[in-house]
Design an enzyme around this catalytic site. Structure first.
Site, PDB file in Angstrom:
ATOM      1  N   LYS A 261       0.869  -1.183   0.000  1.00  0.00           N
ATOM      2  CA  LYS A 261       0.000   0.000   0.000  1.00  0.00           C
ATOM      3  C   LYS A 261       0.903   1.229   0.000  1.00  0.00           C
ATOM      4  O   LYS A 261       1.843   1.323   0.793  1.00  0.00           O
ATOM      5  CB  LYS A 261      -0.851  -0.033   1.258  1.00  0.00           C
TER       6      LYS A 261
HETATM    7  C1  5RP Z   1      -2.854   4.017   8.862  1.00  0.00           C
HETATM    8  C2  5RP Z   1      -3.248   3.380   7.608  1.00  0.00           C
HETATM    9  C3  5RP Z   1      -4.583   3.722   7.076  1.00  0.00           C
HETATM   10  O1  5RP Z   1      -5.278   2.526   6.949  1.00  0.00           O
HETATM   11  C4  5RP Z   1      -4.439   4.418   5.779  1.00  0.00           C
HETATM   12  O2  5RP Z   1      -3.792   5.612   5.945  1.00  0.00           O
HETATM   13  C5  5RP Z   1      -5.715   4.491   4.936  1.00  0.00           C
HETATM   14  O3  5RP Z   1      -6.516   5.435   5.344  1.00  0.00           O
HETATM   15  P1  5RP Z   1      -6.675   6.852   4.620  1.00  0.00           P
HETATM   16  O4  5RP Z   1      -7.333   6.577   3.291  1.00  0.00           O
HETATM   17  O5  5RP Z   1      -7.547   7.598   5.564  1.00  0.00           O
HETATM   18  O6  5RP Z   1      -5.301   7.441   4.432  1.00  0.00           O
HETATM   19  O7  5RP Z   1      -2.540   2.603   7.029  1.00  0.00           O
HETATM   20  O8  5RP Z   1      -1.524   3.941   9.017  1.00  0.00           O
END
Ligand code: 5RP
Length: 293
Positions: A203
């Site tokens: 991610k």
């Molecule tokens: C926290 C994360 C969150 O799941 C991620 O940031 C996704 O959320 P957003 O779309 O609000 O950024 O990994 O560390």
């Protein structure tokens, strides 16, 4: 005893038809074991090859985030529209009905709060509990360039090793601190390092310039985080651009649950991710669903 009366002798062995042998649909995942591929197929839709992950694990370091004050009220209505839920085991056990059929990506690292140095995380879930919760993947934060870079990378490799033993994939989440540059060069480094060290998918954040170079040189699928709340059309454009430039989906939180109409927004995001809908048409869908209530 089995019934042996009238056993038929004629059988068709299809000797002229080679057995089907199809490559697995996800990039870089052909050599994974059956359980691993089966779990990834619960996260990524085999038809579109994409996923809409709903991320609401923010409380693990920042407490009751805006829009996540009450998971039962804020999040449960969104669950039917998400392929995957990304969350902590505390919220899973306390708020998510076990009958929900979504795949689960479990937040498996943690430790420091927003009051401390965030990169100082450790693995925070045992592999036994991940198995017990029937998760489809474990998620770990990796802080490339951060104060505790090495520690976070080792957290990831430990989870990869433990998960590989039982067929559970690891999602590496490339974290960006306030002081870190968010550009394609940085994300090429961070995503590629995570993939080389064993993460099954990654991610990361979308960047306007050269995002396609981030996806192209990462050997495993990439999903994008949503990041801070944007106007709905901008968030849909970001998701659209990421998908068109090689992302395999989104792991979106605030841009869904902080939207004025979260149930409409998640359906608009789905249209962009799974149906390649344009941001403008997805916004029409958002407005139609929003106004139908
Ligand atoms: C926290 C994360 C969150 O799941 C991620 O940031 C996704 O959320 P957003 O779309 O609000 O950024 O990994 O560390």
């Amino acid at each position: 005893m089995a019934d042996l009366d009238d056993v038929q002798e004629t059988r068709n062995y299809y000797t002229d038809i080679p057995q089907r042998s199809e490559p697995f649909f996800l990039k870089g995942s052909n050599a994974l074991d059956w359980g691993m591929q089966n779990r990834l197929s619960r996260i990524f839709n085999p038809k579109s090859g994409k996923t809409v992950m709903l991320a609401f694990d923010h409380g693990y370091f920042q407490g009751p985030t805006t829009g996540l004050e009450r998971i039962d009220i804020n999040i449960l209505p969104l669950v039917p529209y998400a392929d995957t839920l990304m969350l902590t085991r505390g919220i899973l056990r306390s708020n998510i009905p076990p009958s929900a059929n979504n795949s689960i990506v479990l937040r498996a690292s943690g430790g420091p709060s927003i009051l401390k140095e965030l990169s100082n995380e450790e693995v925070a879930v045992s592999i036994e509990d991940s198995i017990r919760l029937n998760v489809s993947a474990m998620a770990v934060q990796v802080f490339i360039g951060g104060e505790n870079e090495k520690q976070s990378v080792i957290n990831m490799t430990k989870l990869v090793d433990q998960g590989t033993r039982y067929g559970i994939p690891t999602l590496a989440v490339t974290a960006v601190g306030k002081e870190m540059t968010r550009d394609a060069k940085y994300f090429r480094l961070a995503t590629r390092m995570c993939a080389e060290l064993g993460a099954h998918y990654i991610k990361t954040y979308y960047v306007e310039k050269d995002f396609d170079t981030v996806t192209s040189c990462c050997p495993v699928p990439i999903v994008i985080a949503g990041g801070k709340k944007l106007p709905e059309l901008d968030a849909l454009k970001m998701a659209y651009n990421a998908i068109q430039q090689g992302a395999a989906g989104v792991d979106m939180g605030r841009n869904i649950f902080q939207s004025e109409a979260p149930v409409a927004m998640i359906q608009a995001v789905r249209a962009v991710v799974h149906e390649n809908e344009t941001p403008e048409k997805a916004l029409d869908l958002y407005n139609t669903i929003k106004n139908s209530k």
